[in-house]
Design a protein around this motif. Structure first.
Motif, PDB file in Angstrom:
ATOM      1  N   UNK A 163       0.827  -1.194   0.000  1.00 11.07           N
ATOM      2  CA  UNK A 163       0.000   0.000   0.000  1.00 11.07           C
ATOM      3  C   UNK A 163       0.867   1.251   0.000  1.00 11.07           C
ATOM      4  N   UNK A 164       0.527   2.208  -0.857  1.00 16.52           N
ATOM      5  CA  UNK A 164       1.201   3.510  -0.887  1.00 16.52           C
ATOM      6  C   UNK A 164       2.715   3.361  -1.008  1.00 16.52           C
ATOM      7  N   UNK A 165       3.142   2.249  -1.655  1.00 15.98           N
ATOM      8  CA  UNK A 165       4.570   1.972  -1.847  1.00 15.98           C
ATOM      9  C   UNK A 165       5.329   2.013  -0.527  1.00 15.98           C
ATOM     10  N   UNK A 166       4.606   1.684   0.569  1.00 17.21           N
ATOM     11  CA  UNK A 166       5.199   1.586   1.915  1.00 17.21           C
ATOM     12  C   UNK A 166       5.793   2.907   2.407  1.00 17.21           C
ATOM     13  N   UNK A 167       5.356   4.023   1.808  1.00 20.02           N
ATOM     14  CA  UNK A 167       5.891   5.320   2.223  1.00 20.02           C
ATOM     15  C   UNK A 167       7.348   5.524   1.859  1.00 20.02           C
ATOM     16  N   UNK A 168       7.779   4.818   0.805  1.00 23.15           N
ATOM     17  CA  UNK A 168       9.185   4.895   0.383  1.00 23.15           C
ATOM     18  C   UNK A 168       9.527   6.326  -0.041  1.00 23.15           C
ATOM     19  N   UNK A 169      10.708   6.842   0.327  1.00 28.07           N
ATOM     20  CA  UNK A 169      11.779   6.185   1.108  1.00 28.07           C
ATOM     21  C   UNK A 169      11.753   6.532   2.594  1.00 28.07           C
ATOM     22  N   UNK A 170      10.826   7.427   3.012  1.00 29.18           N
ATOM     23  CA  UNK A 170      10.863   7.925   4.386  1.00 29.18           C
ATOM     24  C   UNK A 170      10.494   6.861   5.421  1.00 29.18           C
ATOM     25  N   UNK A 171       9.440   6.020   5.119  1.00 25.27           N
ATOM     26  CA  UNK A 171       8.921   5.138   6.167  1.00 25.27           C
ATOM     27  C   UNK A 171       9.260   3.665   5.961  1.00 25.27           C
ATOM     28  N   UNK A 172       9.501   3.240   4.745  1.00 21.78           N
ATOM     29  CA  UNK A 172       9.790   1.835   4.497  1.00 21.78           C
ATOM     30  C   UNK A 172       9.938   1.568   3.019  1.00 21.78           C
ATOM     31  N   UNK A 173      10.009   0.274   2.659  1.00 20.17           N
ATOM     32  CA  UNK A 173      10.130  -0.092   1.253  1.00 20.17           C
ATOM     33  C   UNK A 173       9.427  -1.427   1.015  1.00 20.17           C
ATOM     34  N   UNK A 174       9.115  -1.699  -0.245  1.00 25.49           N
ATOM     35  CA  UNK A 174       8.422  -2.922  -0.629  1.00 25.49           C
ATOM     36  C   UNK A 174       9.447  -4.005  -0.939  1.00 25.49           C
ATOM     37  N   UNK A 175       9.286  -5.158  -0.299  1.00 21.09           N
ATOM     38  CA  UNK A 175      10.213  -6.263  -0.517  1.00 21.09           C
ATOM     39  C   UNK A 175       9.448  -7.576  -0.429  1.00 21.09           C
ATOM     40  N   UNK A 176       9.574  -8.400  -1.456  1.00 18.53           N
ATOM     41  CA  UNK A 176       8.885  -9.683  -1.454  1.00 18.53           C
ATOM     42  C   UNK A 176       7.384  -9.551  -1.349  1.00 18.53           C
ATOM     43  N   UNK A 177       6.832  -8.528  -1.994  1.00 19.99           N
ATOM     44  CA  UNK A 177       5.386  -8.271  -2.033  1.00 19.99           C
ATOM     45  C   UNK A 177       4.807  -7.929  -0.665  1.00 19.99           C
ATOM     46  N   UNK A 178       5.619  -7.358   0.221  1.00 21.83           N
ATOM     47  CA  UNK A 178       5.132  -6.864   1.505  1.00 21.83           C
ATOM     48  C   UNK A 178       5.995  -5.689   1.938  1.00 21.83           C
ATOM     49  N   UNK A 179       5.469  -4.887   2.862  1.00 23.61           N
ATOM     50  CA  UNK A 179       6.170  -3.699   3.319  1.00 23.61           C
ATOM     51  C   UNK A 179       7.161  -4.040   4.431  1.00 23.61           C
ATOM     52  N   UNK A 180       8.366  -3.561   4.295  1.00 20.55           N
ATOM     53  CA  UNK A 180       9.379  -3.628   5.343  1.00 20.55           C
ATOM     54  C   UNK A 180       9.519  -2.221   5.903  1.00 20.55           C
ATOM     55  N   UNK A 181       9.027  -2.037   7.134  1.00 20.09           N
ATOM     56  CA  UNK A 181       8.979  -0.698   7.718  1.00 20.09           C
ATOM     57  C   UNK A 181      10.272  -0.385   8.472  1.00 20.09           C
ATOM     58  N   UNK A 182      10.608   0.886   8.504  1.00 19.26           N
ATOM     59  CA  UNK A 182      11.709   1.334   9.343  1.00 19.26           C
ATOM     60  C   UNK A 182      11.307   1.228  10.809  1.00 19.26           C
ATOM     61  N   UNK A 183      12.294   1.296  11.698  1.00 18.90           N
ATOM     62  CA  UNK A 183      12.072   0.988  13.111  1.00 18.90           C
ATOM     63  C   UNK A 183      10.989   1.850  13.742  1.00 18.90           C
ATOM     64  N   UNK A 184      10.844   3.076  13.290  1.00 18.45           N
ATOM     65  CA  UNK A 184       9.893   3.985  13.925  1.00 18.45           C
ATOM     66  C   UNK A 184       8.508   3.966  13.276  1.00 18.45           C
ATOM     67  N   UNK A 185       8.280   3.004  12.331  1.00 19.66           N
ATOM     68  CA  UNK A 185       6.987   2.933  11.643  1.00 19.66           C
ATOM     69  C   UNK A 185       6.455   1.501  11.644  1.00 19.66           C
ATOM     70  N   UNK A 186       5.128   1.364  11.533  1.00 20.99           N
ATOM     71  CA  UNK A 186       4.483   0.056  11.496  1.00 20.99           C
ATOM     72  C   UNK A 186       3.191   0.159  10.693  1.00 20.99           C
ATOM     73  N   UNK A 187       2.485  -0.983  10.584  1.00 23.61           N
ATOM     74  CA  UNK A 187       1.232  -1.011   9.843  1.00 23.61           C
ATOM     75  C   UNK A 187       1.418  -1.592   8.457  1.00 23.61           C
ATOM     76  N   UNK A 188       0.313  -1.929   7.777  1.00 19.28           N
ATOM     77  CA  UNK A 188       0.417  -2.562   6.453  1.00 19.28           C
ATOM     78  C   UNK A 188       1.081  -1.684   5.411  1.00 19.28           C
ATOM     79  N   UNK A 189       1.060  -0.350   5.598  1.00 21.09           N
ATOM     80  CA  UNK A 189       1.702   0.553   4.639  1.00 21.09           C
ATOM     81  C   UNK A 189       2.744   1.438   5.306  1.00 21.09           C
ATOM     82  N   UNK A 190       3.202   1.033   6.510  1.00 17.88           N
ATOM     83  CA  UNK A 190       4.220   1.784   7.259  1.00 17.88           C
ATOM     84  C   UNK A 190       3.780   3.223   7.538  1.00 17.88           C
ATOM     85  N   UNK A 191       2.490   3.410   7.792  1.00 19.60           N
ATOM     86  CA  UNK A 191       1.980   4.766   8.007  1.00 19.60           C
ATOM     87  C   UNK A 191       1.661   5.059   9.466  1.00 19.60           C
ATOM     88  N   UNK A 192       1.834   4.062  10.359  1.00 16.17           N
ATOM     89  CA  UNK A 192       1.513   4.241  11.773  1.00 16.17           C
ATOM     90  C   UNK A 192       2.815   4.304  12.559  1.00 16.17           C
TER      91      UNK A 192
END
Length: 368
Positions: A163-192
């Motif tokens: 979702x929302x390209x995982x907020x790349x590059x600020x919040x996370x990135x898409x890898x293996x068809x799922x979001x990999x969030x940075x340490x300070x972010x969570x949720x299906x699209x790294x928006x929380x």
């Protein structure tokens, strides 16, 4: 093929695609109209509601999976359906598995609106794969499916893997068809943010038969969600009890005996020591409201009807129930049944108390 109606009208549509409507302007008062869409036996027929506006709760459109009103009822519509491009509510797609669809519309004498425009296609993919995939023929000529583009999934290719390209590059990135969030972010699209400052939903799609229902109840025990009861239009594929493993994200295979209890909806569930207590609810087949108390033993997947000493308990629907632990260790836990609608008294504010063995006194006595 195109069709519109006058009062007391019936029509048969036989083309591989087409649409039907109530005609220009508002539909007529005191109308009874029927359409029969004839595809090929056992093919998939999809109806898309492009526009729908009728007097809510008075003017109805019924859709049956077959060529008569005795076929399974797929849906009943009344009120306003907002197209997705105009608001958040999506336009439903009704699917007939028999290759036929019977639509019956009824309006009263009081009020009329703009009516409806419904398109249909025989043996096509859901929502034409949302423009994000190709419609393919399955193992048989009567089955089709969507082959989605790389970043999309779902029966209609309408769910993005990231979702929302995982907020790349600020919040996370898409890898293996799922979001990999940075340490300070969570949720299906790294928006929380972490810690979470809001609740969030994640969407999963399951094609398990017999899932669609309303006014059901669910409890979770040892990583398994037990879904019990609920109201359905089509009872031919109904399962009273379903179980979902939260870790593996799969629906479990249960013994058919779990479905021997009469189907109901608007009941309550309360979990205690590996047992699910089910009280009341409306019996779908008779319309009666129940005062029965059933217990489902999770370990051996069996139902037992309890017959505690009666204390004038109420038959209710739309209530809730909760287990309250004992105040003293030698006491028994109690189940509180809160409020609900009673056929005799209407909506009640009574609290009923069950002492895991017998009914106790009513804790309040007012009725509304």
């Amino acid at each position: 093929m195109y069709s519109f109606f006058l009062s007391h009208f019936s029509s048969r549509l036989t083309g591989p695609s087409g649409y039907l409507t109530d005609g220009p302007g508002n539909y007529q008062y005191k109308t009874k109209c029927t359409w029969l869409i004839e595809g090929q036996p056992n093919t998939v027929l999809r109806l898309r509601f492009n526009h729908f506006a009728t007097e809510c709760s008075w003017d109805h459109l019924y859709v049956y999976d077959g060529d008569s009103i005795y076929a399974p009822l797929l849906a009943a519509f009344s009120g306003l359906i907002v197209p997705e491009r105009y608001g958040n509510e999506t336009v439903p797609e009704v699917v007939s598995q028999s290759g036929y669809a019977l639509l019956h519309f009824f309006s009263d004498a009081a009020y009329n609106l703009t009516g409806f425009n419904i398109s249909y296609r025989v043996n096509t993919c859901p929502n034409n794969c949302s423009g994000r995939g190709e419609c393919r023929v399955g193992n048989s000529t009567t089955s089709v499916y969507c082959e989605c583009e790389a970043n999309w999934k779902g029966e209609a290719c309408d769910i993005p893997y990231c979702l929302d390209d995982c907020g790349y590059p600020e919040r996370g990135h898409c890898q293996g068809k799922s979001c990999i969030c940075k340490a300070e972010w969570q949720g299906p699209d790294c928006s929380v943010s972490v810690p979470a400052n809001s609740s969030f939903w994640s969407r999963e799609e399951h094609l398990e038969p017999g899932l669609a229902r309303a006014s059901h109840k669910a409890v979770v025990e040892q990583g398994v969600m037990w879904v019990i009861g609920g109201y359905v239009f089509n009872t031919s594929d109904y399962h009273m009890v379903k179980a979902y493993n939260l870790s593996s994200k799969t629906w479990l295979t249960l013994d058919p005996s779990v479905n021997t209890v009469t189907p109901r909806y608007g009941h309550s569930l309360a979990l205690h020591e590996g047992k699910i207590y089910m009280y009341g609810g409306k019996i779908d087949s008779t319309g009666n409201v129940s005062s029965q108390l059933w217990v489902f033993h999770i370990q051996n997947q069996t139902w037992v009807l309890l017959n505690p000493r009666p204390k004038d308990q109420y038959a209710v629907v739309g209530h809730s129930a909760h287990i309250v632990p004992p105040a003293q260790e030698w006491d028994s836990p109690v189940m509180l049944v809160l409020f609900g609608h009673c056929p005799l008294y209407g909506y009640i504010s009574n609290v009923q108390e069950y002492n895991i063995g017998e009914w106790l006194q009513l804790l309040s006595c007012s009725k509304t």
